[in-house]
Structure formats: C-alpha cells, structure tokens
Design an enzyme around this catalytic site. Structure first.
Site, PDB file in Angstrom:
ATOM      1  N   ASN A  11     -14.887   6.920  23.712  1.00  0.00           N
ATOM      2  CA  ASN A  11     -14.000   5.768  23.841  1.00  0.00           C
ATOM      3  C   ASN A  11     -13.454   5.330  22.495  1.00  0.00           C
ATOM      4  O   ASN A  11     -14.067   5.596  21.447  1.00  0.00           O
ATOM      5  CB  ASN A  11     -14.744   4.556  24.429  1.00  0.00           C
ATOM      6  CG  ASN A  11     -15.030   4.691  25.910  1.00  0.00           C
ATOM      7  OD1 ASN A  11     -14.406   5.480  26.616  1.00  0.00           O
ATOM      8  ND2 ASN A  11     -15.979   3.903  26.380  1.00  0.00           N
ATOM      9  N   GLY A  39     -18.029   4.758  22.721  1.00  0.00           N
ATOM     10  CA  GLY A  39     -18.477   5.526  23.879  1.00  0.00           C
ATOM     11  C   GLY A  39     -19.907   5.953  23.641  1.00  0.00           C
ATOM     12  O   GLY A  39     -20.244   6.460  22.554  1.00  0.00           O
ATOM     13  N   ASN A  43     -21.263   8.094  20.484  1.00  0.00           N
ATOM     14  CA  ASN A  43     -22.167   7.401  19.564  1.00  0.00           C
ATOM     15  C   ASN A  43     -23.473   8.170  19.389  1.00  0.00           C
ATOM     16  O   ASN A  43     -23.974   8.354  18.269  1.00  0.00           O
ATOM     17  CB  ASN A  43     -22.480   5.999  20.079  1.00  0.00           C
ATOM     18  CG  ASN A  43     -21.328   5.022  19.932  1.00  0.00           C
ATOM     19  OD1 ASN A  43     -20.349   5.298  19.237  1.00  0.00           O
ATOM     20  ND2 ASN A  43     -21.436   3.887  20.600  1.00  0.00           N
ATOM     21  N   GLY A 217     -39.900  -2.509  19.256  1.00  0.00           N
ATOM     22  CA  GLY A 217     -40.024  -1.066  19.166  1.00  0.00           C
ATOM     23  C   GLY A 217     -39.836  -0.399  20.510  1.00  0.00           C
ATOM     24  O   GLY A 217     -38.874  -0.686  21.231  1.00  0.00           O
ATOM     25  N   ASP A 239     -26.032  -6.416  12.487  1.00  0.00           N
ATOM     26  CA  ASP A 239     -25.263  -6.127  13.698  1.00  0.00           C
ATOM     27  C   ASP A 239     -26.096  -5.170  14.547  1.00  0.00           C
ATOM     28  O   ASP A 239     -26.379  -4.050  14.116  1.00  0.00           O
ATOM     29  CB  ASP A 239     -23.920  -5.492  13.322  1.00  0.00           C
ATOM     30  CG  ASP A 239     -23.043  -5.179  14.521  1.00  0.00           C
ATOM     31  OD1 ASP A 239     -23.470  -5.451  15.667  1.00  0.00           O
ATOM     32  OD2 ASP A 239     -21.931  -4.652  14.325  1.00  0.00           O
ATOM     33  N   GLY A 244     -29.400   1.095  20.263  1.00  0.00           N
ATOM     34  CA  GLY A 244     -29.925   1.944  21.331  1.00  0.00           C
ATOM     35  C   GLY A 244     -29.363   3.345  21.272  1.00  0.00           C
ATOM     36  O   GLY A 244     -30.088   4.329  21.492  1.00  0.00           O
ATOM     37  N   ASP A 245     -28.065   3.468  20.967  1.00  0.00           N
ATOM     38  CA  ASP A 245     -27.470   4.801  20.847  1.00  0.00           C
ATOM     39  C   ASP A 245     -28.073   5.560  19.670  1.00  0.00           C
ATOM     40  O   ASP A 245     -28.284   6.783  19.744  1.00  0.00           O
ATOM     41  CB  ASP A 245     -25.952   4.688  20.679  1.00  0.00           C
ATOM     42  CG  ASP A 245     -25.264   4.219  21.955  1.00  0.00           C
ATOM     43  OD1 ASP A 245     -25.832   4.409  23.048  1.00  0.00           O
ATOM     44  OD2 ASP A 245     -24.149   3.666  21.860  1.00  0.00           O
TER      45      ASP A 245
END
Length: 297
Positions: A11, A39, A43, A217, A239, A244-245
């Site tokens: 994306n 996207g 990522n 964690g 930030d 997660g990616d």
C-alpha cells in the site's frame, strides 16, 4: 539467515495531519501531508530484509505511479520483486490516514491487493519450493491466503500467519498454520472466542501461537504446552506504528534459530522500531539490532 517468501499487501499510506477531525461537509486546513510506503505484507518484507533475510515479495500493485514507486522501494531494500505484478486498470492499494493529536482515522482501499488470486500463486509455485518459510497476513483475499498455506504444506515449508486485520480463521486454514502471530485481540478473533482468556487460547494450540502484548513482550508455548514469556525491552517510544510488522519480519528472518530465540529477537526488533518515526522508517538493520541486544546484556 532464512529465505523468506512474503505473500501480502502493498500500500501507499497518505497521511494528513490536522488540528481537528472534519465534520460532515466541512473543509479544514491541515498542518502537514506525507506519503509512506506501507501495507502489512510490504512492511514485514522490509523488516525481514533489513535483518539479513533473503526476501521475495509476492503481491500486486496498480499500473500507476504509486505502484512503480512502491515496487522500486522494495527492490531498493534488496527484496526480490519479480513476482510483484502490476495490475492494469486497477489502482495501487492506499490507506488514507487522518492524524489529529494522538488519534487517527483510517480508510483503506485495497485496490490491486484485492486482485491477488490463488491462480497468481499457482503461476509462481516455484517461489514456495525455494523458500525456507512463508509469511502471510490478511490484507489480501482470504482464499489466496488459504491457497498460500496449502502450497506451503505441499512443499513442506512452515507457514506463519499474522492474522491481521482481526477475523475468525477457517478451521482448515488454522490447521495448516505452523504458527500464528496475533496480538491479544486478534487471537480471540482468530479462534472465535471473544470472551476467553488468552492463556486458555494459547493452551489450545501448543507450540503454534506467538502472541504479542505491546511493551510486555510476547507469550508463546512450547510443543508441550508450557507457557513462555519473552519480556519486552524497555525503550522510550516515539511512534509505535509498525512494531507488530517488525516483530513478524524479525521472527521469520531468525526462524532457523528456533521459536524462543526468534521471538526474543522479534521483541527486541519491535522495541527498537518504536524509537523512530514511521512504520518502515523505524525498522532496524541487523547491525542496529545486534548493537541493541549487546547493550541489554
């Protein structure tokens, strides 16, 4: 390092900063605008590549300026893009993001991502045979994700699924996942158990879940069902976008080291990523991760 095949979304994020969200019919002046490559698929591919994995991306972009820019950006990260297809007559996927103080409102238009089909995967089945591990998310059609899991199984490759955006997984797909990597909410959604304790849900899938939990964690169980906790790494966040990616990309990059070590390095990479702005902008290199881990000992 592992050879990683990422099947997923690509994306362009369109980010507008404003002092207040507009009301229906209202026009406001914004304070800033930027475009960022995004996207979940792209990522996670970038995260794995920066950590030394040999990454191949399998996805679709539009035959437009955004598509060409995103594909070139992936190639610049060292990611193989020969199976990133430009799709005539369809726009590249975008996420329109309005940011106001600490809140945001997001509209995602899948565009070419929605055109990624099982037949696209069949046409490049060799990619599954060549990979050490296959990684997917849920920003492309579910039928395509299911087919990716089947092809990974056909070639005896581990299939890692980040079940995001959150949705209930079909039992057949869940059965073919070597590992799922949800957060707490996504785990409950994936198993269709919104009221269940996450500890009970992990116990149902011994050795097959690595659940992220922000600054705490990650939690996972070994093949015997023993619950393990990988502590988070203390950092000062700037930030959290893309943490997660980053975790998922690191997990598959370090897959050959075993689940416990891959999760440890995934948590460290995720923590390091939040100390800088942007999803892909905050993702660390292998040298940066090694230096960070060295400073924690």
């Amino acid at each position: 390092m592992s050879r990683v095949l990422v099947v997923g979304s690509i994306n362009m994020d369109l980010v507008v900063e404003t002092g207040t969200f507009p009301r229906l019919g209202e026009t406001l002046f914004g304070q800033g605008f930027a475009t960022h490559a995004g996207g979940k698929g792209a990522n996670q591919a970038v995260a794995a590549a920066r950590l030394g994995a040999e990454v191949t991306m399998l996805g679709r972009v539009g035959d437009d300026a955004f598509g060409r820019e995103l594909k070139a950006g992936l190639a610049a990260e060292g990611i193989a893009t020969r199976w990133v297809t430009e799709t005539p007559g369809v726009a590249t996927g975008v996420a329109a993001i309005t940011v106001c103080n600490a809140d945001n409102a997001i509209i995602v238009v899948p565009g070419a991502n929605a055109a990624l089909s099982p037949s696209d995967l069949n046409a490049v089945e060799a990619a599954f045979a060549e990979a050490d591990v296959v990684l997917a998310q849920l920003e492309v059609p579910l039928a395509t994700v299911e087919h990716a899991a089947m092809l990974a199984a056909r070639h005896g490759k581990p299939f890692v699924l980040n079940p995001a955006p959150a949705t209930q997984l079909p039992p057949a797909l869940l059965a073919q996942c070597t590992l799922i990597t949800p957060n707490e909410y996504e785990l409950a959604a994936a198993l269709g158990e919104p009221a269940a304790r996450w500890q009970d849900l992990l116990a149902r899938l011994p050795g097959r879940v690595a659940m992220t939990k922000g600054s705490e964690g990650a939690y996972f169980s070994d093949a015997g069902g023993v619950l393990r906790h990988q502590l988070g790494f203390p950092v000062k966040p700037v930030d959290t976008t893309g943490a997660g990616d980053t975790f998922n990309g690191a997990l598959v990059a370090f897959w050959p080291l075993g689940l416990a070590e891959a999760v440890r390095r995934g948590c460290a990479a995720g923590a390091l990523s939040v100390t800088r702005s942007g999803a892909q902008g905050g993702m660390p290199t292998l040298a940066e991760l090694n230096a960070f881990l060295g400073s924690q000992s």
